[in-house]
Design a protein around this motif. Structure first.
Motif, PDB file in Angstrom:
ATOM      1  N   ASN A  26     -20.524  67.369  34.211  1.00  0.00           N
ATOM      2  CA  ASN A  26     -19.813  68.577  33.790  1.00  0.00           C
ATOM      3  C   ASN A  26     -19.141  69.214  35.005  1.00  0.00           C
ATOM      4  O   ASN A  26     -19.742  69.312  36.075  1.00  0.00           O
ATOM      5  CB  ASN A  26     -20.794  69.594  33.180  1.00  0.00           C
ATOM      6  CG  ASN A  26     -21.052  69.319  31.712  1.00  0.00           C
ATOM      7  OD1 ASN A  26     -20.207  68.763  31.021  1.00  0.00           O
ATOM      8  ND2 ASN A  26     -22.219  69.704  31.234  1.00  0.00           N
TER       9      ASN A  26
ATOM     10  N   THR B 201     -11.878  66.862  31.560  1.00  0.00           N
ATOM     11  CA  THR B 201     -11.086  67.524  30.511  1.00  0.00           C
ATOM     12  C   THR B 201      -9.820  68.125  31.092  1.00  0.00           C
ATOM     13  O   THR B 201      -8.743  68.060  30.467  1.00  0.00           O
ATOM     14  CB  THR B 201     -11.937  68.606  29.813  1.00  0.00           C
ATOM     15  OG1 THR B 201     -12.963  67.961  29.055  1.00  0.00           O
ATOM     16  CG2 THR B 201     -11.092  69.459  28.874  1.00  0.00           C
TER      17      THR B 201
ATOM     18  N   GLU C  89     -11.560  68.261  22.994  1.00  0.00           N
ATOM     19  CA  GLU C  89     -12.985  68.566  22.987  1.00  0.00           C
ATOM     20  C   GLU C  89     -13.253  69.659  21.955  1.00  0.00           C
ATOM     21  O   GLU C  89     -12.491  70.614  21.822  1.00  0.00           O
ATOM     22  CB  GLU C  89     -13.386  69.060  24.385  1.00  0.00           C
ATOM     23  CG  GLU C  89     -14.840  69.369  24.551  1.00  0.00           C
ATOM     24  CD  GLU C  89     -15.176  69.868  25.944  1.00  0.00           C
ATOM     25  OE1 GLU C  89     -16.363  70.140  26.183  1.00  0.00           O
ATOM     26  OE2 GLU C  89     -14.262  70.001  26.787  1.00  0.00           O
TER      27      GLU C  89
ATOM     28  N   ASP D 104     -11.320  63.292  24.018  1.00  0.00           N
ATOM     29  CA  ASP D 104     -12.111  64.156  24.893  1.00  0.00           C
ATOM     30  C   ASP D 104     -13.475  64.424  24.264  1.00  0.00           C
ATOM     31  O   ASP D 104     -13.594  65.160  23.291  1.00  0.00           O
ATOM     32  CB  ASP D 104     -11.359  65.478  25.125  1.00  0.00           C
ATOM     33  CG  ASP D 104     -11.933  66.274  26.295  1.00  0.00           C
ATOM     34  OD1 ASP D 104     -12.926  65.819  26.889  1.00  0.00           O
ATOM     35  OD2 ASP D 104     -11.371  67.346  26.612  1.00  0.00           O
ATOM     36  N   GLU D 105     -14.497  63.784  24.833  1.00  0.00           N
ATOM     37  CA  GLU D 105     -15.899  63.972  24.432  1.00  0.00           C
ATOM     38  C   GLU D 105     -16.124  63.740  22.929  1.00  0.00           C
ATOM     39  O   GLU D 105     -16.645  64.612  22.220  1.00  0.00           O
ATOM     40  CB  GLU D 105     -16.369  65.389  24.815  1.00  0.00           C
ATOM     41  CG  GLU D 105     -16.258  65.715  26.284  1.00  0.00           C
ATOM     42  CD  GLU D 105     -17.291  65.018  27.176  1.00  0.00           C
ATOM     43  OE1 GLU D 105     -18.061  64.181  26.663  1.00  0.00           O
ATOM     44  OE2 GLU D 105     -17.317  65.297  28.382  1.00  0.00           O
TER      45      GLU D 105
ATOM     46  N   MET E 112     -19.779  64.397  21.546  1.00  0.00           N
ATOM     47  CA  MET E 112     -20.458  65.668  21.842  1.00  0.00           C
ATOM     48  C   MET E 112     -21.126  66.252  20.591  1.00  0.00           C
ATOM     49  O   MET E 112     -20.506  66.419  19.546  1.00  0.00           O
ATOM     50  CB  MET E 112     -19.461  66.683  22.395  1.00  0.00           C
ATOM     51  CG  MET E 112     -20.097  68.017  22.773  1.00  0.00           C
ATOM     52  SD  MET E 112     -18.879  69.206  23.378  1.00  0.00           S
ATOM     53  CE  MET E 112     -18.595  68.571  25.018  1.00  0.00           C
TER      54      MET E 112
ATOM     55  N   GLU F 131     -15.816  61.066  28.463  1.00  0.00           N
ATOM     56  CA  GLU F 131     -17.069  61.005  27.717  1.00  0.00           C
ATOM     57  C   GLU F 131     -18.261  61.251  28.639  1.00  0.00           C
ATOM     58  O   GLU F 131     -18.364  60.660  29.710  1.00  0.00           O
ATOM     59  CB  GLU F 131     -17.189  59.629  27.053  1.00  0.00           C
ATOM     60  CG  GLU F 131     -18.459  59.365  26.312  1.00  0.00           C
ATOM     61  CD  GLU F 131     -18.764  60.387  25.231  1.00  0.00           C
ATOM     62  OE1 GLU F 131     -19.901  60.903  25.230  1.00  0.00           O
ATOM     63  OE2 GLU F 131     -17.882  60.679  24.398  1.00  0.00           O
ATOM     64  N   GLN F 132     -19.152  62.159  28.202  1.00  0.00           N
ATOM     65  CA  GLN F 132     -20.387  62.433  28.941  1.00  0.00           C
ATOM     66  C   GLN F 132     -21.383  61.282  28.835  1.00  0.00           C
ATOM     67  O   GLN F 132     -22.153  61.048  29.755  1.00  0.00           O
ATOM     68  CB  GLN F 132     -21.032  63.704  28.389  1.00  0.00           C
ATOM     69  CG  GLN F 132     -20.405  64.985  28.896  1.00  0.00           C
ATOM     70  CD  GLN F 132     -21.165  65.570  30.071  1.00  0.00           C
ATOM     71  OE1 GLN F 132     -22.221  66.131  29.904  1.00  0.00           O
ATOM     72  NE2 GLN F 132     -20.637  65.438  31.258  1.00  0.00           N
TER      73      GLN F 132
END
Length: 235
Positions: A37, A42, A84, A160-161, A164, A192-193
């Motif tokens: 993070n 992003t 996101e 984007d993510e 999540m 992507e996390q």
């Protein structure tokens, strides 16, 4: 190459969010940006779509300089972002959300074909076609956000993510669909996390740390890299 980002810098006041990063995406690839993070992932996508102001650097899409091009004209070049948090229109139906994805198009037959293509990827959306989007589950809303983007006929899809807030079984489903969308001819840039999942489907990857690219290479090499394992893959 389809997309080239050169020496991109973005600041939020005194905070330097992206510090001179460069990378590229070739047609047909899945490229992923991974990092913690606040690493600038992003921000990078939003800079490509020109949603936020760049401090410096340049961005080329299919050989055209889009650095200062207005976001709606970037969409007209078929570079489409799934933001996101999904950002669906909660008070509109599933069908209306999908139709809005095609708002620039005039080809009625093509729109109908692409609607069926979206339902092929996301059968649950067809089952819920008349439901208000705000009544969908989190996973279904993510499917709708991706389906809406596909209705714009993206040459390059920025994700984007996408995983999540989703349950693990839905994460698996979303990533399998991303793989299928790519196999069907859409180039993908993925933020992507869940680094393991992202690297598992990507061709190449870039590791971002505090706004800089610290590693890059084949996804299969990075997933086996000890420093990437310890930092992002839980060992």
């Amino acid at each position: 190459m389809m997309l080239e980002v050169k020496d991109l810098c973005v600041s939020y006041g005194a905070i330097k969010a992206v510090r001179g990063i460069s990378f590229y995406v070739d047609e047909g690839e899945i490229i992923t940006l991974i990092g913690a993070n606040g690493a600038g992932k992003t921000t990078t996508l939003n800079s490509i779509s020109n949603i936020i102001k760049k401090q410096s650097g340049s961005i080329f899409f299919n050989g055209n300089d889009i650095t200062a091009v207005h976001p709606d004209k970037i969409v007209r070049q078929n570079l489409i972002q799934v933001p996101e948090g999904r950002r669906i229109f909660a008070n509109l139906t599933v069908l209306e959300n999908l139709e809005l994805g095609a708002y620039l198009r005039k080809d009625k037959d093509g729109i109908e074909r692409d609607m069926e293509r979206v339902f092929g990827f996301f059968p649950r959306l067809k089952e819920r076609i008349r439901q208000n989007a705000g009544t969908l589950s989190g996973g279904e809303q993510q499917m709708l956000a991706m389906g809406r983007a596909l209705m714009a006929q993206p040459k390059l899809l920025l994700l984007d993510e996408p995983s999540m807030g989703l349950a693990p079984i839905l994460v698996d489903e979303i990533f399998e669909i991303i793989r299928r969308i790519n196999a069907d001819g859409t180039t993908i840039l993925l933020v992507e996390q869940n680094a393991f999942k992202a690297l598992s489907i990507a061709d190449r990857a870039y590791v971002l740390e505090t706004g800089t690219v610290t590693k890059s290479g084949k996804a299969s090499d990075l997933i086996a890299d000890d420093s990437v394992k310890s930092a992002y893959l839980g060992g």
